[in-house]
Every structure is written in C-alpha cells, then in structure tokens.
Design a protein around this motif. Structure first.
Motif, mmCIF file in Angstrom:
data_model
loop_
_atom_site.group_PDB
_atom_site.id
_atom_site.type_symbol
_atom_site.label_atom_id
_atom_site.label_comp_id
_atom_site.label_asym_id
_atom_site.label_seq_id
_atom_site.Cartn_x
_atom_site.Cartn_y
_atom_site.Cartn_z
ATOM 1 N N LEU A 94 0.839 -1.209 0.000
ATOM 2 C CA LEU A 94 0.000 0.000 0.000
ATOM 3 C C LEU A 94 0.872 1.257 0.000
ATOM 4 N N ALA A 95 1.953 1.217 0.789
ATOM 5 C CA ALA A 95 2.853 2.381 0.851
ATOM 6 C C ALA A 95 3.471 2.633 -0.525
ATOM 7 N N ALA A 140 0.889 4.120 -2.867
ATOM 8 C CA ALA A 140 0.563 5.515 -2.529
ATOM 9 C C ALA A 140 1.379 6.477 -3.398
ATOM 10 N N LEU A 180 -3.834 2.008 -5.644
ATOM 11 C CA LEU A 180 -4.407 2.134 -4.299
ATOM 12 C C LEU A 180 -5.847 2.630 -4.396
ATOM 13 N N ALA A 213 -7.705 4.517 -2.117
ATOM 14 C CA ALA A 213 -7.471 5.213 -0.850
ATOM 15 C C ALA A 213 -8.766 5.458 -0.071
ATOM 16 N N GLY A 214 -9.887 5.467 -0.782
ATOM 17 C CA GLY A 214 -11.172 5.672 -0.094
ATOM 18 C C GLY A 214 -11.424 4.628 0.990
ATOM 19 N N TYR A 234 -2.094 8.350 4.684
ATOM 20 C CA TYR A 234 -2.739 8.173 3.376
ATOM 21 C C TYR A 234 -3.791 9.237 3.092
ATOM 22 N N ARG A 273 -3.642 12.290 2.126
ATOM 23 C CA ARG A 273 -3.423 12.979 0.862
ATOM 24 C C ARG A 273 -3.969 12.135 -0.301
ATOM 25 N N CYS A 274 -3.766 10.809 -0.210
ATOM 26 C CA CYS A 274 -4.205 9.915 -1.296
ATOM 27 C C CYS A 274 -5.722 9.920 -1.440
ATOM 28 N N TRP A 275 -6.450 9.797 -0.292
ATOM 29 C CA TRP A 275 -7.904 9.741 -0.465
ATOM 30 C C TRP A 275 -8.479 11.118 -0.780
ATOM 31 N N SER A 312 -7.983 11.399 -4.457
ATOM 32 C CA SER A 312 -8.831 10.497 -5.246
ATOM 33 C C SER A 312 -10.269 11.012 -5.285
ATOM 34 N N PHE A 313 -10.705 11.703 -4.227
ATOM 35 C CA PHE A 313 -12.068 12.251 -4.225
ATOM 36 C C PHE A 313 -12.164 13.486 -5.125
#
Lengths: 99, 99
Positions: free
Chosen positions: A22-23, A26, A72, A74-75, B87, B89-91, B94-95
């Motif tokens: 996962l890292a 990212a 990923l 990320a949600g 994480y 920043r990732c989600w 992604s949104f």
C-alpha cells in the motif's frame, strides 16, 4: 459500513508486506512485477497478497491484458480513518488524565 | 512503531465481537461478566477475545482478585489513526479526481 467489510480490511492490514505494498502504491500505480522487486518474493507470493488487498477493496487492478497495473483505493483507508475517529475523544481524554 | 505491533493491532480489530467490546469499553470500564452479556457468548469465549485485545495493547485488565475490570487503552487506537493518516493525501486526491 458492513461489518464483514471492516473484517476484511483489518485482516488485510495485519500483514507487513501488504502494508508495504500500500505504501508503494501511494506513490503511484505499478505492475505486479515492479511491486514484487523490493520484497524478494515470488510473483505468486505477491499475487496472493494482492488478492487479499483487492478483496478488501484496498487496491484495484487494471484489466489490460499484458500489464495489469495495481492502484491504491485510498477511499477504503478513509473508512478505517472514519472508524477509528469515533475513539478520538477516548484517547484525547486518556492523554489528559493524570497517570 | 514496531511492525509486529501493528500486525497484532490490525488482526485484533478484524473481528466484529472484538470491535464491539472496544465500543462498549469506550463508555467505561467493566467486568468480563458484564462484557459477555450482550454477546450471548460464554465467559471462556469472551476471555479468548479479551486476550487477543490485551496482547495487541487495545485493552488492559485490572489486577483485583475478584473483579478484574477491563478498560480501553485508547492510545493504541491513536496509533491506528496515525498510521492511516499518512494516506490522507491519497484519499483526498482520489475524491477530487474526476471519475
């Protein structure tokens, strides 16, 4: 969120290789071959971990025939953040409490 | 945080009964007998779950001979929050990204 889904997510996160995948994701999507490199793990070994992550909704895999990039989702990690957030009051209170 | 510790924490959270025990303990400390009631589970069954939670550092148990109250160790849940926070920043990205 469905209880079963949280079970799958937490079980998927309970492994250091899967957290390291996962890292890596990212940073950006990549192929299984690239993902396998730093782990000194066979492709079938990595694929097994990817299946666990995919089933938990933590990653998605492309459908391109030759190159199936992993990315990923990320949600799903936000769902973990939302779940744990309900305990914020508890840890903030416990840090304020004299020992 | 030690990798092994995160493994234990996430594995402990991957069970709905154990998450429900944490939710109950967020209200306040209580005895094993009281904890067992809503779950229609035997005391040995609940004790097994408590051992997993205790090993992961998610709960602590009193040392009183007759009544060994269980209490939430909320600081361990903060470690989960800190892990998942990396994480964010990732989600958030992604949104924002168009589907």
């Amino acid at each position: 969120m469905a209880v079963d889904r949280l079970n799958l997510i937490f079980a998927a996160l309970a492994d250091p290789t899967r957290r390291a995948i996962l890292a890596r994701l990212a940073v950006g999507e990549t192929s299984v071959t690239e993902l396998a490199k730093p782990f000194k793990m066979s492709l079938p070994g990595i694929s097994k971990h990817l299946k666990v992550l995919e089933r938990a909704g933590l990653i998605a895999r492309g459908r391109e025939a030759q190159w199936r990039p992993c990315r990923l989702k990320a949600g799903t990690l936000k769902e973990v953040a939302d779940w744990v957030e309900q305990y914020r009051r508890c840890w903030e209170e416990s840090f304020e409490r004299p020992k």
